[in-house]
Write a protein that holds these residues in place. Structure first.
Motif: not given
Ligand code: GDP
Ligand code: MG
Length: 182
Positions: A173-182
């Motif tokens: 989840c951390v990876a996913k939401i960090a990617l979305e915010n890139e």
């Protein structure tokens, strides 16, 4: 041939929360699949890395753990700068560590030098769920959900670093939401 070259992304993740909540244990479980009962407030390095797959992307999480400085509540902007996600951790059996989340959240938001503080991705982990006896949680779940909603719908996971419960899921989840915010 560029089509053969997989897209690589490096994401800086900060673990924050009171001393003793299990930040280092969560990181060790996730990265090394190890758990220790022995308390160690320092680790040798500033960060560890872990590669994972998020859909068609290979992502490298660079996970920054504190080395005991969290006792003094001053980690400084160098630690926070360039973060892509902040993981806040409390102990579900220690209300005091939940109450401290406001301070950690605010300290991070103030010092991380964020472009868009409102949209910055946080994830909340209620750790040591294995120690819980199955009765009512000391930190009331409604209160936790309310807190998450009040801070822009922060994703929340109950975890156990000891039993490796939800650890993988939480970091995905951390990876996913960090990617979305890139
Ligand atoms: P930190 O100060 O936030 O990095 O906390 P640590 O990772 O050093 O953990 C503090 C203590 O709690 C250690 O003795 C760990 O073994 C223990 N601990 C951490 N996570 C868990 C967990 O999920 N369940 C249980 N039972 N103990 C844990
Ligand atoms: Mg630690």
């Amino acid at each position: 041939d560029t089509s053969l070259r997989r897209k690589r992304t490096l994401l800086k993740v900060i673990l924050l929360g009171d001393c003793g909540v299990g930040k280092t244990a969560l990181m060790n479980q996730y990265v090394y699949k190890k758990f220790s009962e022995h308390y160690k407030s320092t680790i040798g390095a500033d960060f560890v890395t872990k590669e994972l797959q998020v859909e068609d992307k290979t992502v490298t999480l660079q996970i920054w753990d504190t080395a005991g400085q969290e006792k003094f509540q001053s980690l400084g902007s160098a630690f926070y700068r360039g973060a892509d996600c902040c993981v806040l951790v409390y102990d579900v059996n220690a209300p005091r560590t939940f109450d401290a989340l406001n301070t950690w959240h605010d300290d991070f938001s103030r010092q991380a030098d964020l472009n868009n503080p409102e949209a910055f991705p946080f994830v909340l982990l209620g750790n040591k769920i294995d120690l819980h006896d199955g009765q009512n949680l000391t930190v009331v779940e409604e209160k936790v959900k309310e807190w998450c909603e009040g801070r822009g719908n922060i994703p929340y996971f109950q975890t156990s670093a000891k039993q490796n419960y939800n650890v993988e899921e939480a970091f995905l989840c951390v990876a996913k939401i960090a990617l979305e915010n890139e």
